[in-house]
Motif scaffolding. Structure first.
Motif, PDB file in Angstrom:
ATOM      1  N   TYR A   1      73.805  64.213  59.038  1.00 40.90           N
ATOM      2  CA  TYR A   1      73.936  63.594  57.719  1.00 40.90           C
ATOM      3  C   TYR A   1      74.048  62.079  57.872  1.00 40.90           C
ATOM      4  O   TYR A   1      74.809  61.596  58.710  1.00 40.90           O
ATOM      5  N   LEU A   2      73.337  61.352  57.052  1.00 42.56           N
ATOM      6  CA  LEU A   2      73.509  59.912  56.906  1.00 42.56           C
ATOM      7  C   LEU A   2      73.977  59.689  55.472  1.00 42.56           C
ATOM      8  O   LEU A   2      73.212  59.900  54.523  1.00 42.56           O
ATOM      9  N   TRP A   3      75.246  59.328  55.316  1.00 42.42           N
ATOM     10  CA  TRP A   3      75.852  59.173  53.995  1.00 42.42           C
ATOM     11  C   TRP A   3      75.789  57.724  53.551  1.00 42.42           C
ATOM     12  O   TRP A   3      76.067  56.818  54.344  1.00 42.42           O
ATOM     13  N   THR A   4      75.469  57.491  52.293  1.00 42.41           N
ATOM     14  CA  THR A   4      75.446  56.141  51.743  1.00 42.41           C
ATOM     15  C   THR A   4      76.835  55.707  51.292  1.00 42.41           C
ATOM     16  O   THR A   4      77.081  54.513  51.142  1.00 42.41           O
ATOM     17  N   ALA A   5      77.727  56.669  51.076  1.00 40.54           N
ATOM     18  CA  ALA A   5      79.074  56.367  50.586  1.00 40.54           C
ATOM     19  C   ALA A   5      80.046  57.443  51.068  1.00 40.54           C
ATOM     20  O   ALA A   5      79.682  58.616  51.148  1.00 40.54           O
ATOM     21  N   PRO A   6      81.293  57.057  51.385  1.00 41.20           N
ATOM     22  CA  PRO A   6      82.260  58.052  51.846  1.00 41.20           C
ATOM     23  C   PRO A   6      82.579  59.108  50.783  1.00 41.20           C
ATOM     24  O   PRO A   6      82.924  60.237  51.115  1.00 41.20           O
ATOM     25  N   GLU A   7      82.426  58.759  49.508  1.00 41.06           N
ATOM     26  CA  GLU A   7      82.705  59.729  48.451  1.00 41.06           C
ATOM     27  C   GLU A   7      81.770  60.924  48.541  1.00 41.06           C
ATOM     28  O   GLU A   7      82.182  62.064  48.298  1.00 41.06           O
ATOM     29  N   GLY A   8      80.514  60.697  48.895  1.00 43.80           N
ATOM     30  CA  GLY A   8      79.569  61.798  49.058  1.00 43.80           C
ATOM     31  C   GLY A   8      79.966  62.703  50.204  1.00 43.80           C
ATOM     32  O   GLY A   8      79.937  63.932  50.086  1.00 43.80           O
ATOM     33  N   MET A   9      80.351  62.092  51.338  1.00 46.06           N
ATOM     34  CA  MET A   9      80.784  62.869  52.495  1.00 46.06           C
ATOM     35  C   MET A   9      82.016  63.700  52.146  1.00 46.06           C
ATOM     36  O   MET A   9      82.089  64.890  52.479  1.00 46.06           O
TER      37      MET A   9
END
Length: 193
Positions: free
Chosen positions: A59-67
């Protein structure tokens, strides 16, 4: 960018068709997940390229909230229910680059882990790794490459997606079963500081 991967080791005689079917029927569920730049559904099958059977999504997340929404939400709970709770590795993203085959669907991925020796200044190791990422991103067949760091264990990781079976370079090789890219355009190219 936050980089995350978990590895689910499977028995040597495991029917990897189960993983293929799982991704074929459920992979699309992450195609529009908020905060997700890219999810590569990676698998290694025991044989020529791998000593093990393994399901190891990246996974490459753009924001910690998504993770966080993924880890504490129903998607990851399904992984825990079906396979047990895997160790979730996560790293600080240092760079992301699209390759010459960025429009092509990736067929394979490589992961190269490199320790940063205690005798090497961390900034020097990162500078050399950034140069290697630029080289990988320009390679024929490269879809994208990401560089990540683990400052706890002083390790650098290169993840590269390829539009073919991938070069015979050092590191682990994976088959890409599906690619979700809901916010891929939000992954900033180049160095991330």
């Amino acid at each position: 960018m936050h980089v995350m991967q978990y590895e689910i080791g499977l028995p040597a005689d495991y029917d990897m068709g189960v993983i293929r079917d799982r991704v074929a029927t459920r992979g699309h569920l992450m195609d529009a997940f908020p905060g997700l730049g890219v999810k590569a559904y990676l698998m290694r099958e025991r044989g020529e390229d791998s000593p093990v059977n393994q399901y190891a999504p990246l996974y490459l997340w753009t924001a910690p909230e998504g993770m966080n929404a993924f880890l504490w939400g129903p998607g990851f709970q399904g992984i825990v229910r079906d396979f047990g709770r895997p160790e979730v590795q996560h790293w600080t993203g240092l760079s992301y680059q699209e390759g010459p085959s960025s429009a092509a669907p990736p067929l394979s991925a490589t992961r190269l882990r490199s320790p940063v020796p205690s005798s090497t200044a961390p900034a020097d190791a990162v500078a050399a790794a950034l140069e290697e990422s630029r080289r990988l991103a320009k390679a024929p067949g490269a879809v994208a490459t990401a560089l990540a760091a683990d400052p706890r264990h002083w390790e650098l990781l290169h993840f590269t997606l390829w539009d073919h079976r991938g070069p015979r370079e050092a590191g682990e090789r994976y088959e890409v079963l599906h690619l979700s890219r809901s916010e891929r355009a939000r992954l900033r190219e180049g160095r991330h500081w």
